[in-house]
Design an enzyme around this catalytic site. Sequence first.
Site, PDB file in Angstrom:
ATOM      1  N   GLN A 126       0.810  -1.208   0.000  1.00 59.22           N
ATOM      2  CA  GLN A 126       0.000   0.000   0.000  1.00 59.22           C
ATOM      3  C   GLN A 126       0.853   1.271   0.000  1.00 59.22           C
ATOM      4  OE1 GLN A 126      -3.197  -1.263   3.192  1.00 59.22           O
ATOM      5  NE2 GLN A 126      -3.986   0.317   1.845  1.00 59.22           N
ATOM      6  N   HIS A 127       0.200   2.383  -0.319  1.00 61.16           N
ATOM      7  CA  HIS A 127       0.714   3.748  -0.139  1.00 61.16           C
ATOM      8  C   HIS A 127       1.797   4.181  -1.128  1.00 61.16           C
ATOM      9  CE1 HIS A 127      -1.429   3.360   3.591  1.00 61.16           C
ATOM     10  NE2 HIS A 127      -0.518   2.619   4.169  1.00 61.16           N
ATOM     11  N   ASP A 135      -2.237  -5.028  -0.027  1.00 60.01           N
ATOM     12  CA  ASP A 135      -1.829  -6.299   0.571  1.00 60.01           C
ATOM     13  C   ASP A 135      -2.611  -6.631   1.833  1.00 60.01           C
ATOM     14  OD1 ASP A 135      -0.636  -4.225   1.995  1.00 60.01           O
ATOM     15  OD2 ASP A 135       1.389  -5.021   1.852  1.00 60.01           O
TER      16      ASP A 135
END
Length: 494
Positions: free
Chosen positions: A80-81, A243
């Site tokens: 992520q991110h 994830d």
Amino acid sequence: MFLGIDCGTQGTKALVLDADSGRVLGEGSAAHRLISAANGKREQQPADWLLAFEQATRAALEQAGVPGSAILAVGVSGQQHGLVLLDEQGEVLRPAKLWCDTESAPQNQRLLDYLGGEAGSLERLGVAIAPGYTVSKLLWTQEQHPDVFARIAHILLPHDYLNYWLSGRYCSEYGDASGTGYFDVRRRRWDSALLEHIDPSGRLVAALPELIESGRCLGPLRPQVAQRLGLNPRALVASGGGDNMMGAIGTGNIRPGAITMSLGTSGTLYAYAEQPQVSQQPQVASFCSSSGGWLPLICTMNLTNATGAIQQLLELDLASFGALVTQAPIGAEGLLMLPFLNGERVPPLPNASASLFGMTSDNLTRANLCRAVVEGTSFGLRYGLDLLRASGIECRSIRLIGGGANSPIWRQIVADIMATPLVCPRHTEAAALGAAIQAAWSLAREQGRSTSLDELCATCVSLDESCATEPDPERSARYEVVYQRYREQVQQLQ
């Protein structure tokens, strides 16, 4: 047959799932390179992900003994991110900044101030933006690389980028989008005004991908990609997700009651909620799930990266490291570690560094050092569990996944520190499994079949009772004393 992919920090994992029987037929993996610097930079080249995708897929198909033509759909789980920037031709403009990158911490603080602090961010977005989130990386790019910023045509997350490579479509789904910092998790929509605050021209808003529901398909594989991967060219690309969202599906955590804990490069804890229960604890991220609900979550920045650093420092293999952990007592004879090698998100200490406390000539041993790093990383997750419980999340049991879940001693330490029983799914690489399950669900919806996600999880997710671990009340009481000492040291940093 379905292909599940998990593109993580350390590498890409692939697995082939027979959704009818619930059996994982084959698995493969390939490593990623990390670009890092002392100032908090943590980046990767997206081209490395594509190479690892290809290598892991071929290994999984070979182990499964099935041809790529048998794959009906592909699901992707991504870290992520991360920020992936593309130009008008769809070419990558610079290395992707990752979730663990803290170089943009000053930009995050300025954006947080603009939103009215953590309380204002929670009210507006449903999450309190943190340095690892995507939004501060955009402001950092504008300030540090204005030439790159001027060429941005598409803003994608890692899993979005892989889906684009597979299908040719620029899309994002609600779960992964929740961690950008410019997405309203209650209403499931982009916060365009926040991006216009960064760039009033509206270019960033125009560069956002299309939002799609979880459980949908983007379309078939691009012919050249199907050929490169050796897959069925008619195979569909599922929406996929972050994830953690895929890990929730891969552990069957799609209804209230259980908590999933991941012992990976980072440490994560998450549960399922049917409503967007935005916590007043800013460190609890009330993300959307990829199964139709919400996913209250906390994430620590340091876990196996910290234990791996000690393992490498002492030149130990995994078995030797575990043996030394067992030789040291609870509390490591007074040696306490704050393992904040990458700064920390929970608690919010982006500029912190790792520390050792209580060192003496007697307790500074290899065994105590190994024990202290396992305990220190586990205490960070205990703090996160306390936050989730304070937010009203019930935790009757823990489903443990990630590389650290393979260690019996670590499982026992976690159960004792959390004072909660735990069990591991049979397939601890839950994100890749969740991606494959979601691919099967997405294909069923595309074809108008009534197969539910609950049915698929019931078939494909099973628990390994041989690793079920009960907490020991006496050890839990001893750990509570050490944990409170850990909290005192953290509070001094805060």
